[in-house]
Design a protein around this motif. Sequence first.
Motif, short mmCIF file in Angstrom:
data_model
loop_
_atom_site.label_atom_id
_atom_site.label_comp_id
_atom_site.label_asym_id
_atom_site.label_seq_id
_atom_site.Cartn_x
_atom_site.Cartn_y
_atom_site.Cartn_z
N LEU A 1 0.83 -1.28 0.10
CA LEU A 1 0.04 -0.05 0.21
C LEU A 1 1.06 1.08 -0.25
CD1 LEU A 1 -2.44 -1.06 2.75
CD2 LEU A 1 -2.86 -1.04 0.25
N ARG B 1 1.08 -2.29 4.60
CA ARG B 1 0.99 -3.62 3.62
C ARG B 1 -0.45 -4.04 4.13
NH1 ARG B 1 6.05 -3.42 4.55
NH2 ARG B 1 7.44 -4.09 2.89
N ARG B 2 -1.03 -4.93 3.15
CA ARG B 2 -2.39 -5.60 3.50
C ARG B 2 -2.09 -6.96 3.19
NH1 ARG B 2 -7.06 -3.05 0.16
NH2 ARG B 2 -5.92 -4.18 -1.59
N ARG C 1 -9.10 -10.32 4.64
CA ARG C 1 -8.17 -9.36 4.21
C ARG C 1 -7.82 -8.50 5.39
NH1 ARG C 1 -9.38 -7.18 -1.43
NH2 ARG C 1 -10.92 -5.99 -0.49
N ARG D 1 -5.49 -5.04 6.78
CA ARG D 1 -4.48 -4.05 6.56
C ARG D 1 -3.38 -3.90 7.89
NH1 ARG D 1 -7.72 0.36 6.02
NH2 ARG D 1 -7.05 1.12 8.01
N SER E 1 -12.86 -8.09 5.71
CA SER E 1 -12.05 -7.00 5.93
C SER E 1 -11.67 -6.23 6.99
CB SER E 1 -11.74 -6.56 4.35
OG SER E 1 -12.97 -5.78 4.11
N PHE F 1 -8.76 -4.21 9.74
CA PHE F 1 -7.17 -3.43 9.90
C PHE F 1 -6.94 -4.00 11.33
CE2 PHE F 1 -10.76 -0.66 11.05
CZ PHE F 1 -10.48 -0.19 12.54
N SER G 1 -2.24 -1.72 -5.54
CA SER G 1 -2.57 -1.09 -4.28
C SER G 1 -1.57 -0.22 -3.97
CB SER G 1 -2.78 -2.14 -3.28
OG SER G 1 -1.72 -3.27 -3.50
N ASN H 1 -10.67 -3.28 3.22
CA ASN H 1 -9.47 -2.57 3.67
C ASN H 1 -8.38 -3.22 3.12
OD1 ASN H 1 -10.31 -0.05 5.45
ND2 ASN H 1 -11.31 -2.03 6.32
#
Length: 733
Positions: free
Chosen positions: A126, A130-131, A150, A152, A199, A201, A249, A733
């Motif tokens: 990103l 990173r993701r 997913r 982040r 998704s 974080f 991304s 995210n």
Amino acid sequence: MSLALFPAERIGVAARIRAGAESVLEHQHGRFAPWLAVALGAGVLHYLALAEEPAWQPLWVALPLAALAFGVARRWLLPGWALGLLAAFLLGLGIAGWHAARMPPPLVLPFGAVQLSGVVAEVQPLPEGRRLVLEQARIAGGEALPRTIRVRMRAEDPARPLPGDVVSLRALIRQPGMPVVPGGWDFQRSAYFSGLGGSGFALGPVVVERGAGEPLLAGLRAWLDQRVAAAIPGAAGPVAAALLTGTQSAIPEPAMQAMRDSGLAHLLSVSGLHMAIVIGMVFTLLRGAIALVPWLALRVPAKPVAALVALAAGAFYMLLTGSQVPMQRCLGMAALMTVAMLAGRRVLSVRVLAVAAAAVILVAPAEVAGPSFQMSFGAVLALVAGHEALRGPIARFRAGGVTGPRAWRRVALVVLGLVATSALAGAATAPFGLHHFGRLQVYGIAANALAVPLTSFLVMPAGLAAMLAMPFGLEAWPLAVMGWGTEGILWVARAVAAWPDAAPVMVPLPGWGLGVASFGFCWLCLWRGWPRLLGVPVVAAGLAAGQVTPPPDILVSADARIVALRTAEGVFLHRLPGASNFTRDSMLRALGVAAATPLPESGEVAGGAIACTPAACRFRPHPESGEAMLLRSPPPARGRRADPPDAASLAAACGRAALILALEPVRPRCAQGETIDRFAMWRDGAQAAWLGPAGALVVSDRAWRGDRPWVPPVPMPGRADTLPLAPVDPGGN
């Protein structure tokens, strides 16, 4: 005697019509089969648009009907073709339902923070951080989830997980978001078919445990991204990495916006152009290498061997870049073209494209509704049909039918080819871009005429050379050359995007209008001769659909934080703290505007269409339309609930307003008219309303999508998993 025979020799009107029809049908030889792929895609789209699952499986009828159609077509072409179209439609309907039935159900995720662990399947860079894409994810050590998650990472996290590693972290994760507006892009449907379960974080550092084995292709993709981005400074590094691996991304938003506005964003999606360059370079180099060795050239058929090796290289490149739909299409076409070349048949044809489209539809039917599939196949179909139509004039031009030196003709042919290619591809993809993104790239022809040759002859060859040189540590010079070319592409993108009205925002084309325009486009490209011109008015009618279907007068976000009111003088917003910018931008795009004005605290705006007090705003978009009343409550203090709508304003609006709108629960409700309050958004998602003389027409996201496997059930009060979710990026995210 001649006078006596004259009446018998006259050809009647019916006979003339029959003879003309037979002549037209004979001229369309080979053009009936590609329509089967169109019918197959139409069946998939019909399935996705249904309000509920079909009561029966069409596959049981499609296959016997296809066999019957084949038998009938051998004797009666048109009836057999009609039965074949019906069979293909039912096959698309059935195969889409079969794919949906075999997917695991959507996840029900906890509302609060969780301890998450899983195996890293992919690391996506990103602009900041990173993701991670996790497989076999577990929440609090429970059972492995059947879908991917997913997450982040925090930007300051020093951890550097690689594909194959096992990670654990504390995270907040959510299910994919609902469509931002009713009829908008369905993030939940896309996630359902892609296998994504949620998704979010990270709330803390990521703990990494090195895995026993690293997935070859995912690890190679991450390694390439890292090496290219490290060797090429600035925004050109992530752009160059995207050109090689398709990972977008990490591209900074200003560079991405410039690529979109200039009409060059398609270069960032690894597609047929990139595949054609890779296959073409491998074919040319290998064929030339064989020809340079006389002993080998006399014993090895250079052309077939080079074609097969190039096809294998293309297949590896497709797997390396994640097997995106344009790559699947291009690889399928390349395989068919290789077979045609080895068999001595014409390589480029509409039938090859139709077979490739049918193969992609059967493998991944949900992709038919996405912009990648539609724009990719639309552009190639226009190019193939345009090549067939211009093949004769090009041959005469090349042979000297046009006066002038041969060198001049070659240069003119190259220039005209670039312009014609950009024009055909741009015109073919414009309706799809207008439907999905609500924008037109006015100067896309000029931008592509400069950037595509730069990509084809400098950037991608240098990138391929760098990939081959990386194992030996010799990639510095090829990557430097690739960086120069990438900087040139970005310069073109920024320059063209800065031109006046480079990417005007327009009201998105409604779905039915896109369907009509797509049918006319297929008619224009698939038939031969004058009958194809009948597709032009059909395309025009589809593009005019926006004039028949106006955008909503009112939009309300699913999280009950944004209200958009559309007037003749622009869009006005009522926005609460914490509202998502992504949601705001998507709502404005659905209304065909780029910016909006906040509602006033009090007073009139938009020529009297909106009149506000601190407690309420009266909205009448048209003099002859009904009236809506927006009840406003002051923003609540942190950690406290907002006050209910003003009781006096609610009482005054009852019986007068066709629509009562509030971002908090309305109690009691009016006996007449429509009401949209916080409970409506919590239960049914985003809301859209049209105001007319007869009152208000309200459509919710749930009413638009119906009861489908990817649509969450109606929430029930008191259940923690059905409480309103915290705002996150609807796409993940």
